[in-house]
Design a protein around this motif. Structure first.
Motif, mmCIF file in Angstrom:
data_model
loop_
_atom_site.group_PDB
_atom_site.id
_atom_site.type_symbol
_atom_site.label_atom_id
_atom_site.label_comp_id
_atom_site.label_asym_id
_atom_site.label_seq_id
_atom_site.Cartn_x
_atom_site.Cartn_y
_atom_site.Cartn_z
ATOM 1 N N PHE A 76 0.806 -1.217 0.000
ATOM 2 C CA PHE A 76 0.000 0.000 0.000
ATOM 3 C C PHE A 76 0.840 1.269 0.000
ATOM 4 O O PHE A 76 0.356 2.330 -0.382
ATOM 5 N N GLY A 77 2.070 1.181 0.459
ATOM 6 C CA GLY A 77 2.943 2.350 0.470
ATOM 7 C C GLY A 77 2.429 3.452 1.378
ATOM 8 O O GLY A 77 2.000 3.211 2.503
ATOM 9 N N ILE A 78 2.410 4.651 0.869
ATOM 10 C CA ILE A 78 2.034 5.830 1.647
ATOM 11 C C ILE A 78 0.527 6.101 1.594
ATOM 12 O O ILE A 78 0.026 6.980 2.291
ATOM 13 N N HIS A 79 -0.221 5.339 0.829
ATOM 14 C CA HIS A 79 -1.636 5.630 0.616
ATOM 15 C C HIS A 79 -2.508 5.552 1.878
ATOM 16 O O HIS A 79 -3.411 6.378 2.022
ATOM 17 N N PRO A 80 -2.289 4.636 2.804
ATOM 18 C CA PRO A 80 -3.088 4.700 4.047
ATOM 19 C C PRO A 80 -2.857 5.986 4.827
ATOM 20 O O PRO A 80 -3.803 6.581 5.354
ATOM 21 N N ALA A 81 -1.621 6.451 4.868
ATOM 22 C CA ALA A 81 -1.334 7.719 5.549
ATOM 23 C C ALA A 81 -1.977 8.873 4.800
ATOM 24 O O ALA A 81 -2.480 9.817 5.417
ATOM 25 N N SER A 82 -1.989 8.800 3.476
ATOM 26 C CA SER A 82 -2.623 9.839 2.670
ATOM 27 C C SER A 82 -4.110 9.930 2.980
ATOM 28 O O SER A 82 -4.663 11.033 3.110
ATOM 29 N N LEU A 83 -4.766 8.786 3.111
ATOM 30 C CA LEU A 83 -6.189 8.782 3.454
ATOM 31 C C LEU A 83 -6.426 9.408 4.823
ATOM 32 O O LEU A 83 -7.371 10.182 5.009
ATOM 33 N N GLN A 84 -5.575 9.082 5.764
ATOM 34 C CA GLN A 84 -5.727 9.631 7.106
ATOM 35 C C GLN A 84 -5.525 11.146 7.106
ATOM 36 O O GLN A 84 -6.278 11.884 7.742
ATOM 37 N N SER A 117 -7.701 8.342 -3.818
ATOM 38 C CA SER A 117 -6.820 7.484 -3.013
ATOM 39 C C SER A 117 -7.546 6.221 -2.589
ATOM 40 O O SER A 117 -6.962 5.135 -2.565
ATOM 41 N N LEU A 118 -8.812 6.365 -2.251
ATOM 42 C CA LEU A 118 -9.601 5.205 -1.852
ATOM 43 C C LEU A 118 -9.770 4.217 -3.004
ATOM 44 O O LEU A 118 -9.651 2.999 -2.813
ATOM 45 N N GLN A 119 -10.003 4.732 -4.208
ATOM 46 C CA GLN A 119 -10.111 3.858 -5.372
ATOM 47 C C GLN A 119 -8.785 3.160 -5.666
ATOM 48 O O GLN A 119 -8.767 1.985 -6.047
ATOM 49 N N PHE A 120 -7.678 3.861 -5.481
ATOM 50 C CA PHE A 120 -6.369 3.245 -5.665
ATOM 51 C C PHE A 120 -6.180 2.099 -4.673
ATOM 52 O O PHE A 120 -5.713 1.025 -5.040
ATOM 53 N N MET A 121 -6.535 2.355 -3.419
ATOM 54 C CA MET A 121 -6.407 1.314 -2.389
ATOM 55 C C MET A 121 -7.292 0.111 -2.723
ATOM 56 O O MET A 121 -6.873 -1.043 -2.561
ATOM 57 N N ASN A 122 -8.509 0.363 -3.190
ATOM 58 C CA ASN A 122 -9.399 -0.735 -3.570
ATOM 59 C C ASN A 122 -8.801 -1.554 -4.713
ATOM 60 O O ASN A 122 -8.905 -2.784 -4.726
ATOM 61 N N GLY A 123 -8.166 -0.885 -5.668
ATOM 62 C CA GLY A 123 -7.507 -1.599 -6.759
ATOM 63 C C GLY A 123 -6.365 -2.464 -6.259
ATOM 64 O O GLY A 123 -6.176 -3.597 -6.718
ATOM 65 N N ILE A 132 -6.110 -3.757 -3.244
ATOM 66 C CA ILE A 132 -6.708 -4.869 -2.494
ATOM 67 C C ILE A 132 -7.234 -5.939 -3.457
ATOM 68 O O ILE A 132 -7.039 -7.139 -3.233
ATOM 69 N N LYS A 133 -7.875 -5.505 -4.534
ATOM 70 C CA LYS A 133 -8.361 -6.469 -5.528
ATOM 71 C C LYS A 133 -7.205 -7.238 -6.149
ATOM 72 O O LYS A 133 -7.296 -8.443 -6.377
ATOM 73 N N GLY A 134 -6.090 -6.552 -6.432
ATOM 74 C CA GLY A 134 -4.920 -7.208 -6.991
ATOM 75 C C GLY A 134 -4.320 -8.221 -6.027
ATOM 76 O O GLY A 134 -3.940 -9.331 -6.431
ATOM 77 N N LEU A 135 -4.257 -7.859 -4.737
ATOM 78 C CA LEU A 135 -3.747 -8.804 -3.730
ATOM 79 C C LEU A 135 -4.674 -9.992 -3.589
ATOM 80 O O LEU A 135 -4.219 -11.126 -3.428
#
Length: 131
Positions: free
Chosen positions: A9-17, A113-119, A121-124
């Motif tokens: 996920f990299g920095i994206h969870p922090a970006s969402l927060q 950012s949320l759509q990126f994270m969902n993508g 998660i789908k890939g994982l």
């Protein structure tokens, strides 16, 4: 082989927060648009994200409850905003139109950012199930 969510996920969870915190700051400005003497606040997203990235790289953890939690001691980027309009006489520096636009822009970035994270998660999920 174990999956590292931090690497995935990299920095994206922090970006969402940070985006969620920014939404709270902007909503507070909108809520206080008619409060005499209220000074508009703003968040510098780039500096807050840079601080989050540096915390992620250093991997600081609290090993004792008496230690300071450095993650909470660092400034979260919220500061008073320089007003765009002259003082209306009551000392309030909130421009409701500007705040609404900032809230909309922040919301769009949050959704992206949320759509990126969902993508991710789908890939994982596909990798785990072998599809």
């Amino acid at each position: 082989m174990a999956i590292s969510f931090e690497k995935a996920f990299g920095i994206h969870p922090a970006s969402l927060q940070i985006r969620a915190q920014n939404a709270e700051v902007i909503a507070g400005n909108i809520a206080n648009a008619d409060t005499p003497g209220y000074k508009a606040k703003g968040m510098d997203f780039k500096s807050a994200l840079a601080q989050a990235a540096s915390r992620q790289q250093t991997g600081m953890t609290r090993t004792n409850e008496k230690h300071f939690d450095v993650r909470t001691e660092i400034n979260n980027g919220v500061d008073y905003r320089v007003p765009n309009q002259p003082d209306t006489g009551d000392g309030n520096t909130v421009d409701a139109q500007v705040e609404r636009n900032l809230y909309l822009e922040n919301s769009m970035h949050y959704q992206a950012s949320l759509q990126f994270m969902n993508g991710k998660i789908k890939g994982l999920k596909k990798a785990i199930t072998g599809q």
